[in-house]
Structure formats: structure tokens, C-alpha cells
Design an enzyme around this catalytic site. Sequence first.
Site, PDB file in Angstrom:
ATOM      1  N   HIS A 138       2.157   3.584  -9.138  1.00  0.00           N
ATOM      2  CA  HIS A 138       1.949   2.156  -9.436  1.00  0.00           C
ATOM      3  C   HIS A 138       3.105   1.616 -10.278  1.00  0.00           C
ATOM      4  CE1 HIS A 138      -1.875   2.445  -7.559  1.00  0.00           C
ATOM      5  NE2 HIS A 138      -2.445   3.161  -8.503  1.00  0.00           N
ATOM      6  N   ASP A 148       0.827  -1.211   0.000  1.00  0.00           N
ATOM      7  CA  ASP A 148       0.000   0.000   0.000  1.00  0.00           C
ATOM      8  C   ASP A 148       0.864   1.264   0.000  1.00  0.00           C
ATOM      9  OD1 ASP A 148      -2.451   1.266  -0.069  1.00  0.00           O
ATOM     10  OD2 ASP A 148      -2.608   1.406   2.108  1.00  0.00           O
ATOM     11  N   LEU A 192      10.775 -20.315  -5.231  1.00  0.00           N
ATOM     12  CA  LEU A 192       9.729 -19.505  -4.594  1.00  0.00           C
ATOM     13  C   LEU A 192       8.408 -19.582  -5.374  1.00  0.00           C
ATOM     14  CD1 LEU A 192       9.234 -17.126  -2.436  1.00  0.00           C
ATOM     15  CD2 LEU A 192       9.576 -15.597  -4.389  1.00  0.00           C
TER      16      LEU A 192
HETATM   17  C1  IPE Z   1      -5.328  -2.704  -0.213  1.00  0.00           C
HETATM   18  O1  IPE Z   1      -5.043  -1.367  -0.348  1.00  0.00           O
HETATM   19  C2  IPE Z   1      -5.375  -3.351  -1.562  1.00  0.00           C
HETATM   20  C3  IPE Z   1      -4.089  -3.528  -2.228  1.00  0.00           C
HETATM   21  C4  IPE Z   1      -2.925  -3.234  -1.716  1.00  0.00           C
HETATM   22  C5  IPE Z   1      -4.155  -4.116  -3.528  1.00  0.00           C
HETATM   23  P1  IPE Z   1      -6.209  -0.280  -0.453  1.00  0.00           P
HETATM   24  O2  IPE Z   1      -5.534   1.025  -0.625  1.00  0.00           O
HETATM   25  O3  IPE Z   1      -7.177  -0.674  -1.499  1.00  0.00           O
HETATM   26  O4  IPE Z   1      -6.901  -0.433   0.969  1.00  0.00           O
HETATM   27  P2  IPE Z   1      -7.783   0.617   1.796  1.00  0.00           P
HETATM   28  O5  IPE Z   1      -8.833   1.136   0.864  1.00  0.00           O
HETATM   29  O6  IPE Z   1      -6.860   1.697   2.262  1.00  0.00           O
HETATM   30  O7  IPE Z   1      -8.315  -0.179   2.943  1.00  0.00           O
HETATM   31  C1  IPE Z   2      -1.648   0.194  -3.398  1.00  0.00           C
HETATM   32  O1  IPE Z   2      -1.410   1.567  -3.416  1.00  0.00           O
HETATM   33  C2  IPE Z   2      -1.851  -0.359  -4.774  1.00  0.00           C
HETATM   34  C3  IPE Z   2      -3.228  -0.716  -5.094  1.00  0.00           C
HETATM   35  C4  IPE Z   2      -4.232  -0.719  -4.263  1.00  0.00           C
HETATM   36  C5  IPE Z   2      -3.488  -1.123  -6.463  1.00  0.00           C
HETATM   37  P1  IPE Z   2      -2.598   2.611  -3.402  1.00  0.00           P
HETATM   38  O2  IPE Z   2      -2.990   2.899  -4.806  1.00  0.00           O
HETATM   39  O3  IPE Z   2      -3.694   2.149  -2.529  1.00  0.00           O
HETATM   40  O4  IPE Z   2      -1.884   3.883  -2.792  1.00  0.00           O
HETATM   41  P2  IPE Z   2      -2.454   4.829  -1.674  1.00  0.00           P
HETATM   42  O5  IPE Z   2      -2.817   3.978  -0.493  1.00  0.00           O
HETATM   43  O6  IPE Z   2      -3.645   5.531  -2.263  1.00  0.00           O
HETATM   44  O7  IPE Z   2      -1.327   5.763  -1.375  1.00  0.00           O
HETATM   45 MG    MG Z   3      -4.099   2.373  -0.547  1.00  0.00          MG
END
Ligand code: IPE
Ligand code: IPE
Ligand code: MG
Length: 225
Positions: free
Chosen positions: A30, A13, A125
Amino acid sequence: MSNQPRHIAIIMDGNGRWATAQGKSRTYGHERGAETVRAITTYCARHSDIDRLSLYAFSTENWKRPKIEVEFLMKLLERYLKSECSTYLEGNIRFEPIGDLSLFSKSLRKIINDVQNATANCNGLVQSLALNYGSRDEIVRAINALRNEESITEESLSNALDCTHDIDLLIRTGGDHRLSNFLLWQAAYAELFFTDTLWPEFTADELETIIKKFKTVERRFGGLN
Ligand code: IPE
Ligand code: IPE
Ligand code: MG
């Protein structure tokens, strides 16, 4: 018994916040996040005591995001899998998707399938990417698959899940302390580690530090040591 995490799961995240802080678009985050996936997977592949790395890439809830971001993520995934197939093979890494792939485009499903087939005989892995994955969705699908059985046991339900392996170490980057519907069943006795580091900045060094801390934890599984 040594306390080695054989199955590591990561909620990757913080891509968007990382990019925004640089004055860039979320999609750039990303893009950089995909590089971290490569680095962390390579690190784990080089450590033969780690069997499995499960990475949360796209949740069943992530479809709620703006269309442009979702489309970018789909294209990035396709591009990543195409370009990484050689990395998987060189590192003897088996690719295993988890999640409901039926919602993805035909071309994305094809590349997922191709990489899975190409790496099927790799015995190092296992890198498991969670794609359109939600733990609740996974459990409901498993229960539906077992609905004609006379009785459901912990073992039969566990075996009907996409991911049939308990997690030893679960890490979430990005500063939040929640599981966001990731591997809830499998994390029943996982050690949870949360770091403020945003995913594009997460490194193998930080993973190593977390693994060292993990090794000092006494895991009791409800018993007494
Ligand atoms: C969790 O992150 C999903 C992934 C890392 C793919 P999110 O950014 O979607 O989670 P929330 O919305 O903060 O809970
Ligand atoms: C995690 O990073 C990746 C996905 C959920 C695809 P985020 O896109 O949720 O990044 P933040 O949490 O908004 O910074
Ligand atoms: Mg996120």
C-alpha cells in the site's frame, strides 16, 4: 471528433500481491501504491486534455479486511493527504473525495476537508479519490436524497450521485476482470481496460499505451457510425 479520454477511472488493485511476492507485508504494498498514485496523478495533471482522474482507494467492502490492514490504510491516507497538499497546489489539481466519509475518524475527515478546501480554486485536473466508496451505496444515497421528488429521471439521479461525470476510460490493474462496485452507473459506456500489472508497478508509460489504444476504439453509444 477526437477520441480523447477526458475522464479516466482506475481500480488500483494488486498492492498486497505485489508486496507478498517480494516477501514483504501487504502494508508495504500500500505504501508503494501511494507512490504510484502520485506518479499517475502528476502525469494526468500535465496532460490538459485529461479533466478528471477517479481513483478507487477504499471500498465499502474493504472494511472486511483484518483490522491491522484497515488501520494502516487509514493512517496512510491521512499521511498521504497531509504530505501531498503541496503537490496538489503545485500541479493545480483539485482534490474531490467521493464515498461516504461519515465512517472515517474525525481527524481523517478533517484532513480530507482541509485538502478539499485548500485546492477548491485549482482548475486543472480533478483528482477524485473514492474513499469508503461503493457504487450501490452511492446510488442508494442518491435515491434517498431524491425521495421527495415527484419523479426521478436519469439526469436528476446522475446529478445526485457523488460522481456526476461519465467515465471514458476505466482501467483495472492486478489481473482481475471485475468492477468490484466501482462507479457502475458512470461506467455505462466506458471503455474497459484490464492489465495484469500490479498497481505498485503501474507506470505513466503503461497508462500512455492504454490511452493510445483507447484512441483507436470506435465508440458508438448504441448508434451506428
Ligand atoms: C477493489 O479492489 C477496491 C479498491 C481497489 C480500493 P479489491 O481488492 O477490494 O476487490 P476484490 O475484492 O478483488 O473484488
Ligand atoms: C488494492 O490492492 C488496494 C486496496 C484495496 C486498498 P489490494 O490490497 O486489494 O491488493 P491485492 O489485490 O490483495 O493484491
Ligand atoms: Mg485486491
